[in-house]
Scaffold this motif. Sequence first.
Motif, PDB file in Angstrom:
ATOM      1  N   LEU A 133       0.848  -1.207   0.000  1.00 23.71           N
ATOM      2  CA  LEU A 133       0.000   0.000   0.000  1.00 23.71           C
ATOM      3  C   LEU A 133       0.879   1.252   0.000  1.00 23.71           C
ATOM      4  O   LEU A 133       0.624   2.202  -0.747  1.00 23.71           O
ATOM      5  CB  LEU A 133      -0.919  -0.011   1.219  1.00 23.71           C
ATOM      6  N   ILE A 190       2.448   1.638  -3.475  1.00 25.90           N
ATOM      7  CA  ILE A 190       1.479   2.159  -4.455  1.00 25.90           C
ATOM      8  C   ILE A 190       1.298   3.660  -4.256  1.00 25.90           C
ATOM      9  O   ILE A 190       1.308   4.446  -5.200  1.00 25.90           O
ATOM     10  CB  ILE A 190       0.129   1.426  -4.302  1.00 25.90           C
ATOM     11  N   SER A 191       1.198   4.067  -2.978  1.00 21.45           N
ATOM     12  CA  SER A 191       0.966   5.485  -2.710  1.00 21.45           C
ATOM     13  C   SER A 191       2.148   6.328  -3.159  1.00 21.45           C
ATOM     14  O   SER A 191       1.984   7.412  -3.698  1.00 21.45           O
ATOM     15  CB  SER A 191       0.690   5.676  -1.229  1.00 21.45           C
ATOM     16  N   ARG A 236       1.009   9.130  -5.915  1.00 21.22           N
ATOM     17  CA  ARG A 236       0.768  10.483  -5.413  1.00 21.22           C
ATOM     18  C   ARG A 236       1.810  11.440  -5.966  1.00 21.22           C
ATOM     19  O   ARG A 236       2.954  11.058  -6.210  1.00 21.22           O
ATOM     20  CB  ARG A 236       0.807  10.518  -3.883  1.00 21.22           C
ATOM     21  N   ILE A 258       4.376  15.724   0.447  1.00 25.81           N
ATOM     22  CA  ILE A 258       4.181  15.319   1.843  1.00 25.81           C
ATOM     23  C   ILE A 258       3.543  13.935   1.900  1.00 25.81           C
ATOM     24  O   ILE A 258       3.878  13.112   2.744  1.00 25.81           O
ATOM     25  CB  ILE A 258       3.317  16.357   2.584  1.00 25.81           C
ATOM     26  N   PHE A 259       2.637  13.645   0.945  1.00 28.05           N
ATOM     27  CA  PHE A 259       2.034  12.312   0.909  1.00 28.05           C
ATOM     28  C   PHE A 259       3.082  11.259   0.582  1.00 28.05           C
ATOM     29  O   PHE A 259       3.019  10.136   1.084  1.00 28.05           O
ATOM     30  CB  PHE A 259       0.908  12.274  -0.119  1.00 28.05           C
ATOM     31  N   LEU A 308       6.192  11.402   1.480  1.00 26.38           N
ATOM     32  CA  LEU A 308       6.941  11.173   2.734  1.00 26.38           C
ATOM     33  C   LEU A 308       6.149  10.264   3.678  1.00 26.38           C
ATOM     34  O   LEU A 308       6.712   9.340   4.292  1.00 26.38           O
ATOM     35  CB  LEU A 308       7.219  12.522   3.403  1.00 26.38           C
ATOM     36  N   LEU A 309       4.830  10.500   3.758  1.00 27.85           N
ATOM     37  CA  LEU A 309       3.986   9.634   4.605  1.00 27.85           C
ATOM     38  C   LEU A 309       4.030   8.193   4.120  1.00 27.85           C
ATOM     39  O   LEU A 309       4.059   7.248   4.921  1.00 27.85           O
ATOM     40  CB  LEU A 309       2.539  10.127   4.589  1.00 27.85           C
ATOM     41  N   ILE A 323       4.942   4.673   5.978  1.00 31.13           N
ATOM     42  CA  ILE A 323       4.156   3.438   6.021  1.00 31.13           C
ATOM     43  C   ILE A 323       5.026   2.244   5.665  1.00 31.13           C
ATOM     44  O   ILE A 323       4.977   1.190   6.311  1.00 31.13           O
ATOM     45  CB  ILE A 323       2.963   3.545   5.045  1.00 31.13           C
ATOM     46  N   THR A 379      -4.862   2.506   6.470  1.00 24.51           N
ATOM     47  CA  THR A 379      -3.830   2.814   5.486  1.00 24.51           C
ATOM     48  C   THR A 379      -4.442   3.100   4.124  1.00 24.51           C
ATOM     49  O   THR A 379      -3.975   3.986   3.397  1.00 24.51           O
ATOM     50  CB  THR A 379      -2.835   1.653   5.402  1.00 24.51           C
ATOM     51  N   VAL A 383      -5.556   6.499   4.168  1.00 27.18           N
ATOM     52  CA  VAL A 383      -4.421   7.435   4.074  1.00 27.18           C
ATOM     53  C   VAL A 383      -4.065   7.665   2.618  1.00 27.18           C
ATOM     54  O   VAL A 383      -3.925   8.804   2.166  1.00 27.18           O
ATOM     55  CB  VAL A 383      -3.198   6.900   4.834  1.00 27.18           C
ATOM     56  N   ILE A 384      -3.943   6.563   1.847  1.00 28.22           N
ATOM     57  CA  ILE A 384      -3.425   6.761   0.492  1.00 28.22           C
ATOM     58  C   ILE A 384      -4.486   7.226  -0.476  1.00 28.22           C
ATOM     59  O   ILE A 384      -4.165   7.552  -1.611  1.00 28.22           O
ATOM     60  CB  ILE A 384      -2.744   5.493  -0.041  1.00 28.22           C
ATOM     61  N   ILE A 427      -4.447  16.547   3.671  1.00 26.22           N
ATOM     62  CA  ILE A 427      -3.294  16.008   4.384  1.00 26.22           C
ATOM     63  C   ILE A 427      -3.614  15.785   5.860  1.00 26.22           C
ATOM     64  O   ILE A 427      -3.159  14.800   6.466  1.00 26.22           O
ATOM     65  CB  ILE A 427      -2.087  16.958   4.200  1.00 26.22           C
ATOM     66  N   LEU A 441      -3.483   7.958   9.529  1.00 25.29           N
ATOM     67  CA  LEU A 441      -2.176   7.314   9.677  1.00 25.29           C
ATOM     68  C   LEU A 441      -1.872   7.031  11.145  1.00 25.29           C
ATOM     69  O   LEU A 441      -1.294   5.985  11.485  1.00 25.29           O
ATOM     70  CB  LEU A 441      -1.085   8.205   9.070  1.00 25.29           C
ATOM     71  N   LEU A 472      -1.044   3.428  12.761  1.00 24.81           N
ATOM     72  CA  LEU A 472       0.125   3.114  13.592  1.00 24.81           C
ATOM     73  C   LEU A 472      -0.299   2.504  14.918  1.00 24.81           C
ATOM     74  O   LEU A 472       0.357   1.580  15.424  1.00 24.81           O
ATOM     75  CB  LEU A 472       0.948   4.380  13.830  1.00 24.81           C
ATOM     76  N   ILE A 491       5.128  16.090  11.833  1.00 25.62           N
ATOM     77  CA  ILE A 491       4.569  16.343  10.498  1.00 25.62           C
ATOM     78  C   ILE A 491       3.353  17.260  10.602  1.00 25.62           C
ATOM     79  O   ILE A 491       3.156  18.149   9.764  1.00 25.62           O
ATOM     80  CB  ILE A 491       4.216  15.013   9.807  1.00 25.62           C
TER      81      ILE A 491
END
Lengths: 102, 175
Positions: A19, A22-23, A27, A31-32, A34-35, A39, B16, B19-20, B25, B32, B36, B67
């Motif tokens: 996941l 893929i992100s 993306r 910033i996404f 980096l997130l 993950i 998750t 999130v994606i 944001i 997210l 976690l 963040i």
Amino acid sequence: MNMHPTTAGLLLAGILFVLGLISVLIRRNIIFMLLSVEIMLNAAGLAFVVASSHWGTADGQVMFMFILAMAAAEVSVGLALILQLYHQLRTLDSDEANRMHG
Amino acid sequence: MDATFFIAAGIAVLATLRVITSYNIMHALLYLVVSLLAVAVVIYVYGAPFMAVLEIIIYAGAIMVLIIFFVMMLNLGLETSEHEKAWLRPRIWIIPGILCLILLGEMLFLIIQNRQPAGNIQVVEPKAVGMALFGPYIIAVELTGILLMAGIVGAYHLGRQQKKISHRFLENFEL
């Protein structure tokens, strides 16, 4: 469900990692991205903990602590880089930063 | 394999996915954190309680807050109170709140019941982790310290604002 615990844990780690991968591929907001790297690191750490419980040794958990420290350092440097990018380009789109200015 | 593992794993994958696929944001960060926490419960189920606590404190606590502060800092020019109101509508936080409550109930269930882990999961005590960390892995610990130091110096160097030229003869000199 009658699944071996190590199999189930490694499956979960693999799903989370894919996941994140893929992100990071789809993306364009930096910033996404980096997130998503966070993950993926987290999934790798989960795989280490599952392996540690499978073998009954502490080595995997030691590796998990190193991954935590590395993730902290990576996030601080990454956020500073994003800040510089935002100050120079006024955007968070990573496609805007595809040219080098010598 | 336990039902507790499957519930926590399902919450982790669901959060998750949110999130994606989310565009805001702040909502992504909210999910997210839930993801976690779910992974922390999974780690606890796998017999590593100290690592679960570290995951919550460092990942869900320190890194996510860093963040969030960063994202809030980038939006300084906008009307921040309206933005905050838009970020925190009940529709937004009700689903992560429910997922967190499920995780909390699961954690309380696990702690109160205090039973042995299912299957052939072996619990590794924090003492064994400490012995390994400061025994055979002592070089790696020191290298991690150097890595954190490099991270601090790098973040300071990159995050510094460009200094203006202070010499009066250079002020109207185009670079």
